[in-house]
Design a protein around this motif. Sequence first.
Motif, mmCIF file in Angstrom:
data_model
loop_
_atom_site.group_PDB
_atom_site.id
_atom_site.type_symbol
_atom_site.label_atom_id
_atom_site.label_comp_id
_atom_site.label_asym_id
_atom_site.label_seq_id
_atom_site.Cartn_x
_atom_site.Cartn_y
_atom_site.Cartn_z
ATOM 1 N N GLY A 1 -1.168 2.241 10.862
ATOM 2 C CA GLY A 1 -0.427 3.492 11.269
ATOM 3 C C GLY A 1 0.198 4.393 10.382
ATOM 4 O O GLY A 1 0.010 5.432 10.245
ATOM 5 N N LEU A 2 1.369 3.755 9.644
ATOM 6 C CA LEU A 2 2.091 4.476 9.097
ATOM 7 C C LEU A 2 1.481 4.686 7.556
ATOM 8 O O LEU A 2 1.713 5.811 6.936
ATOM 9 N N VAL A 3 0.700 3.783 6.983
ATOM 10 C CA VAL A 3 -0.108 4.196 5.771
ATOM 11 C C VAL A 3 -1.108 5.216 5.863
ATOM 12 O O VAL A 3 -0.853 6.077 5.027
ATOM 13 N N PRO A 4 -1.873 5.171 6.794
ATOM 14 C CA PRO A 4 -2.851 6.438 6.925
ATOM 15 C C PRO A 4 -1.986 7.760 6.940
ATOM 16 O O PRO A 4 -2.564 8.870 6.517
ATOM 17 N N GLY A 5 -1.007 7.554 8.151
ATOM 18 C CA GLY A 5 -0.178 8.748 8.351
ATOM 19 C C GLY A 5 0.607 9.516 6.935
ATOM 20 O O GLY A 5 0.420 10.595 6.453
ATOM 21 N N MET A 6 0.880 8.366 5.937
ATOM 22 C CA MET A 6 1.171 8.839 4.667
ATOM 23 C C MET A 6 0.159 9.323 3.875
ATOM 24 O O MET A 6 0.351 10.348 3.121
ATOM 25 N N ILE A 7 -0.898 8.838 3.957
ATOM 26 C CA ILE A 7 -1.924 9.312 3.133
ATOM 27 C C ILE A 7 -2.536 10.698 3.562
ATOM 28 O O ILE A 7 -2.660 11.509 2.755
ATOM 29 N N ALA A 8 -2.301 10.709 4.811
ATOM 30 C CA ALA A 8 -2.710 12.170 5.292
ATOM 31 C C ALA A 8 -1.748 13.241 4.881
ATOM 32 O O ALA A 8 -1.846 14.482 4.703
ATOM 33 N N PHE A 9 -0.458 12.823 5.274
ATOM 34 C CA PHE A 9 0.752 13.748 4.433
ATOM 35 C C PHE A 9 0.508 14.080 3.114
ATOM 36 O O PHE A 9 0.714 15.344 2.674
ATOM 37 N N HIS A 10 0.180 13.186 2.435
ATOM 38 C CA HIS A 10 -0.008 13.081 0.898
ATOM 39 C C HIS A 10 -1.060 14.275 0.541
ATOM 40 O O HIS A 10 -0.874 15.191 -0.232
ATOM 41 N N ILE A 11 -2.193 14.182 1.134
ATOM 42 C CA ILE A 11 -3.307 14.887 0.889
ATOM 43 C C ILE A 11 -2.860 16.324 1.513
ATOM 44 O O ILE A 11 -3.389 17.217 0.584
ATOM 45 N N LEU A 12 -2.541 16.494 2.247
ATOM 46 C CA LEU A 12 -2.053 17.740 3.022
ATOM 47 C C LEU A 12 -1.114 18.307 2.107
ATOM 48 O O LEU A 12 -0.982 19.874 2.091
ATOM 49 N N ALA B 1 0.707 -1.255 -0.010
ATOM 50 C CA ALA B 1 -0.182 -0.023 -0.159
ATOM 51 C C ALA B 1 0.980 1.401 -0.061
ATOM 52 O O ALA B 1 0.690 2.238 -0.856
ATOM 53 N N LEU B 2 2.061 1.103 0.785
ATOM 54 C CA LEU B 2 2.674 2.396 0.880
ATOM 55 C C LEU B 2 3.458 2.519 -0.565
ATOM 56 O O LEU B 2 3.718 3.822 -1.134
ATOM 57 N N ILE B 3 3.927 1.620 -1.146
ATOM 58 C CA ILE B 3 4.623 1.671 -2.462
ATOM 59 C C ILE B 3 3.446 2.322 -3.412
ATOM 60 O O ILE B 3 3.899 3.040 -4.522
ATOM 61 N N SER B 4 2.228 1.662 -3.480
ATOM 62 C CA SER B 4 1.294 2.154 -4.326
ATOM 63 C C SER B 4 1.064 3.605 -4.136
ATOM 64 O O SER B 4 0.833 4.364 -5.328
ATOM 65 N N LEU B 5 0.999 4.059 -2.882
ATOM 66 C CA LEU B 5 0.523 5.404 -2.789
ATOM 67 C C LEU B 5 1.928 6.315 -3.119
ATOM 68 O O LEU B 5 1.586 7.443 -3.697
ATOM 69 N N GLU B 6 3.017 5.915 -2.812
ATOM 70 C CA GLU B 6 4.192 6.724 -3.641
ATOM 71 C C GLU B 6 4.063 6.770 -4.972
ATOM 72 O O GLU B 6 4.551 7.852 -5.576
ATOM 73 N N LYS B 7 3.803 5.685 -5.558
ATOM 74 C CA LYS B 7 3.854 5.785 -6.987
ATOM 75 C C LYS B 7 2.456 6.360 -7.711
ATOM 76 O O LYS B 7 2.131 6.426 -8.817
ATOM 77 N N GLY B 8 1.778 6.782 -6.775
ATOM 78 C CA GLY B 8 0.253 7.687 -7.078
ATOM 79 C C GLY B 8 -0.713 6.632 -7.520
ATOM 80 O O GLY B 8 -1.762 7.184 -8.298
ATOM 81 N N ASN B 9 -0.574 5.527 -7.369
ATOM 82 C CA ASN B 9 -1.518 4.733 -7.574
ATOM 83 C C ASN B 9 -2.477 4.369 -6.485
ATOM 84 O O ASN B 9 -2.341 3.539 -5.723
ATOM 85 N N PHE C 1 -10.869 3.785 7.450
ATOM 86 C CA PHE C 1 -11.423 5.370 7.245
ATOM 87 C C PHE C 1 -10.559 6.339 6.666
ATOM 88 O O PHE C 1 -11.089 6.887 5.740
ATOM 89 N N PHE C 2 -9.009 6.451 6.757
ATOM 90 C CA PHE C 2 -8.343 7.139 5.550
ATOM 91 C C PHE C 2 -8.101 6.674 4.622
ATOM 92 O O PHE C 2 -7.895 7.457 3.387
ATOM 93 N N ALA C 3 -8.446 5.326 4.314
ATOM 94 C CA ALA C 3 -8.385 4.762 3.004
ATOM 95 C C ALA C 3 -9.538 5.263 2.237
ATOM 96 O O ALA C 3 -9.540 5.579 1.016
ATOM 97 N N GLY C 4 -10.652 5.266 2.989
ATOM 98 C CA GLY C 4 -11.904 5.557 2.259
ATOM 99 C C GLY C 4 -11.577 7.066 2.116
ATOM 100 O O GLY C 4 -12.410 7.336 0.787
ATOM 101 N N LEU C 5 -11.125 7.947 2.626
ATOM 102 C CA LEU C 5 -10.720 9.471 2.374
ATOM 103 C C LEU C 5 -10.088 9.549 1.198
ATOM 104 O O LEU C 5 -10.227 10.477 0.270
ATOM 105 N N LEU C 6 -9.249 8.778 0.852
ATOM 106 C CA LEU C 6 -8.264 8.872 -0.131
ATOM 107 C C LEU C 6 -9.199 8.337 -1.384
ATOM 108 O O LEU C 6 -8.593 9.164 -2.355
ATOM 109 N N ALA C 7 -10.152 7.678 -1.359
ATOM 110 C CA ALA C 7 -10.810 7.418 -2.301
ATOM 111 C C ALA C 7 -11.806 8.543 -2.695
ATOM 112 O O ALA C 7 -11.968 8.845 -3.849
#
Length: 233
Positions: free
Chosen positions: A72-83, A19-27, A133-139
């Motif tokens: 923990g880390l993945v939603p933190g990275m999602i929040a960082f990315h969106i902000l 999930a972390l790698i996919s997020l970093e690649k924008g997928n 919850f934060f995965a849903g927000l990413l969607a």
Amino acid sequence: MFTIPNLLTSCNLLFGCCALISLEKGNYDWCIYFMVLAGLADFLDGFVAKRLQQSSELGVQLDSLSDVVSFGLVPGMIAFHILEKTNPVMQWVPFFGFLLTLMAAFRLARFNVNIKQGNNYFTGLPVPANGLFFAGLLALYQQTDSCLNWIFQPFVFLSLIIIFSILMVSRLKIIKIQFYREWLQKNAVLLFVEFICIIFSFWLGAGVLSLIILIHILFSLFHPFRNLQTHHL
């Protein structure tokens, strides 16, 4: 060491890394898929451990280590990315996203040092629920034409980060989903409402995950927890 429950737990960790790698690649879609798979693996490891009577201290520690990455880390990275995308001026603001990671770690550490565990409800929001919850927000973030875009205004989104960070380490009683007849009868309304939420997936997509978690929290706030033991997770 390499029992079936522990292998399922390791799948949780693997999916979190993917999930972390996919997020970093924008997928974003694959990031969400991997988080859902991590949640499924997290549920199955405990379920299988009970059925096979293979619960162990090693499994408990491995589960927490996996959860701190996947939820923990993945939603933190999602929040960082969106902000980072929504607030390009103040470059220090996105780092507030990692408050989710820190509070997830504190919550899991609290679980590891608590011996007594009940079976009916969690104390505080479970870390996997926070992650989903934060995965849903990413969607929802991907839906640029959505009327819910106001959620991603920096002040609103930061408020959500703070609220969910507090919920994880709070003493709020959260309903624990179980699958025996008495529990299903007592919580039929909750299950029905959450099932109805699936209809909204045609509009929200995977964002329905956030809606389901919110509904679960609201039902927990008004649930008559009588004569129940606490599950210190």
